[in-house]
Each structure stands twice: as C-alpha cells, then as structure tokens.
Write a protein that holds these residues in place. Structure first.
Motif, short mmCIF file in Angstrom:
data_model
loop_
_atom_site.label_atom_id
_atom_site.label_comp_id
_atom_site.label_asym_id
_atom_site.label_seq_id
_atom_site.Cartn_x
_atom_site.Cartn_y
_atom_site.Cartn_z
N ALA A 117 -43.89 17.16 -118.65
CA ALA A 117 -44.37 17.60 -119.96
C ALA A 117 -43.27 17.70 -121.01
CB ALA A 117 -45.10 18.94 -119.84
N GLU A 118 -42.11 17.10 -120.73
CA GLU A 118 -41.04 17.05 -121.73
C GLU A 118 -40.59 15.61 -121.91
OE1 GLU A 118 -39.07 21.39 -120.56
OE2 GLU A 118 -37.80 19.64 -120.91
N GLY A 119 -39.96 15.33 -123.04
CA GLY A 119 -39.39 14.00 -123.22
C GLY A 119 -38.08 13.87 -122.47
N PRO A 120 -37.63 12.64 -122.24
CA PRO A 120 -36.33 12.44 -121.58
C PRO A 120 -35.21 13.10 -122.38
CG PRO A 120 -37.56 10.37 -121.70
CD PRO A 120 -38.29 11.36 -122.55
N THR A 121 -34.25 13.65 -121.67
CA THR A 121 -33.09 14.31 -122.28
C THR A 121 -31.83 13.54 -121.91
OG1 THR A 121 -34.16 16.47 -122.08
CG2 THR A 121 -31.79 16.46 -122.46
N GLY A 166 -39.13 13.08 -128.16
CA GLY A 166 -40.18 14.08 -128.21
C GLY A 166 -40.87 14.18 -126.87
N PRO A 167 -41.82 15.12 -126.73
CA PRO A 167 -42.50 15.33 -125.45
C PRO A 167 -43.56 14.27 -125.14
CG PRO A 167 -43.33 16.83 -127.09
CD PRO A 167 -42.20 16.10 -127.73
N GLY A 168 -43.94 13.48 -126.14
CA GLY A 168 -44.88 12.41 -125.89
C GLY A 168 -46.32 12.76 -126.20
#
Lengths: 114, 113
Positions: A41-45, B105-107
């Motif tokens: 539920a997060e974007g790639p970091t 972003g989280p998508g």
C-alpha cells in the motif's frame, strides 16, 4: 524482452544475518542502477544507487555491488532487521534520452525473521 | 514537505470505458513519470513529463495519454480500457536533472471488468 531480471522471487533470512539480493541486466547501454524498497500500500522508496563508473557504493547497512562485465548487481543488507521485510526492486537507467526512464526488475520479496 | 499523492486509491471500470488518474508532485519537483505495475511484476515506464511537455515514452499505445499542469500536478488518461489495463499505476516526481532520484506516490489500483 526482460532487460532487468531478478531471478529470485523471494528470500528468507534470520535477523542479524546478511541479506543478498541479486539482479541481472542485458542492456549494455544502462549506466545507472538503483534499488527501491516497497511496502504494501505504499509506493517504492529509493534505497541506494550506483553509477557504472563505480563497482561499489555503501550507505549504512546497505551496499550495492556492480559487476559490469557480468552485467550483474547485488544489494547486501547487513545486519538484516525485521523492518527490512519488503519487496525489493532493482532498476536501471540509460543516458541521453533514456536518462531517468527506469526499467525495473520483477522484484524479490525479502522476509527477515526475528 | 508534502510527498507525492495520487487519487483515487482504487477504481473499478468496465472494458471500453475511459479513466483519468491524478497525481500531485512533491513540492519543488517539475518532472513527473508514470509507471504501470501489473500483479507480480515490476513497474513499467509509461511516459514522463517535464514542464508540461512529454519527455519520453515507453512501449504503450496512444490510448495512454497524459497532461502536466503549471503547478506540476499531472493526469494519466486511458481510453478504451482493456482487461489487461488492470494494474497499479504509480506516478513519481523528481527535481530538475535528478531523474534517477524519483519519489513515488502510493499508486492507484485500477480494476477493469
């Protein structure tokens, strides 16, 4: 045509031990390589990167090694911690008009057991 | 400092419909890239915008189009949706010239039925 490959879908490691994640690429025009970490539920970091003019880059517990002749890079995490459990993607970028247009591998799920 | 935000979080559409996904870049970032991540795969580059102009495109058909606005927010539009368009759509922004330090972003999770 998979230009960046992560052949291990998953890796399980004990807390405190070393985690080694591998990545292979086929496009010799790639000259910049990155590792990203992704939690659900997060974007790639962004984690760490390396330019093709180097063979090693270190940032705290994370070290990336690049072997250009073998078209292979690896990410070492020492010591591994349970919070490192995530999906790890390697990515590559070319130069010129391809600069910044990232090509990603399929990802490796890392699980660090307490 | 506000990070990259995307809306909506989830979306369900039917085949043939059109969809618009939105992205708000991180403050100070004037470049935005869009990626499609199918289940079990890594993100795949769709296109990149810099100062409201397309600055590179991946292997996606013309029914995938984008816009970037003066405030550096952006949209991804997909026409004539197909079942295979079901995926997580990620946007990423970066400062000028720092193309290899993209913040994601989280998508938006798009499901096409």
């Amino acid at each position: 045509d998979q230009q960046v490959k992560q052949n291990s879908p998953s890796l399980s490691v004990q807390e405190g031990r070393i985690s080694i994640l591998n990545c292979d690429y086929t496009n010799s025009m790639f000259d910049y390589f990155l590792w990203y970490k992704k939690y659900p539920a997060e974007g790639p970091t962004f984690l760490i990167s390396i330019s093709s003019i180097k063979d090693k880059n270190e940032d705290g517990r994370f070290t990336v090694f690049l072997n250009k002749s073998a078209k292979h890079l690896s990410l070492h995490i020492v010591p591994s911690q349970p919070g490192d459990s995530a999906v790890y993607f390697c990515a590559a970028s070319g130069s010129g008009t391809s600069y910044g247009k990232l090509t990603f591998g399929q990802g490796t799920i890392l699980t660090v057991h307490p | 400092e506000t990070g990259v935000t995307q809306s909506p979080t989830h979306l369900i559409k039917t085949r043939g419909q059109q969809v618009t996904l939105r992205c708000s870049s991180q403050s100070g970032h004037n470049t935005v890239s869009w990626y499609q991540q199918a289940l079990g795969q890594g993100p795949q580059f769709i296109f990149q915008y810099y100062r409201e102009e397309e600055n590179g495109r991946g292997n996606f058909p013309p029914r995938f189009s984008g816009l970037q606005f003066p405030n550096y927010s952006s949209e991804l539009n997909v026409n004539a949706l197909e079942l295979d368009d079901s995926a997580l759509y990620l946007c990423a922004s970066n400062e000028r010239g720092k193309y290899n330090e993209q913040f994601f972003g989280p998508g938006t999770r798009l499901t096409v039925l």
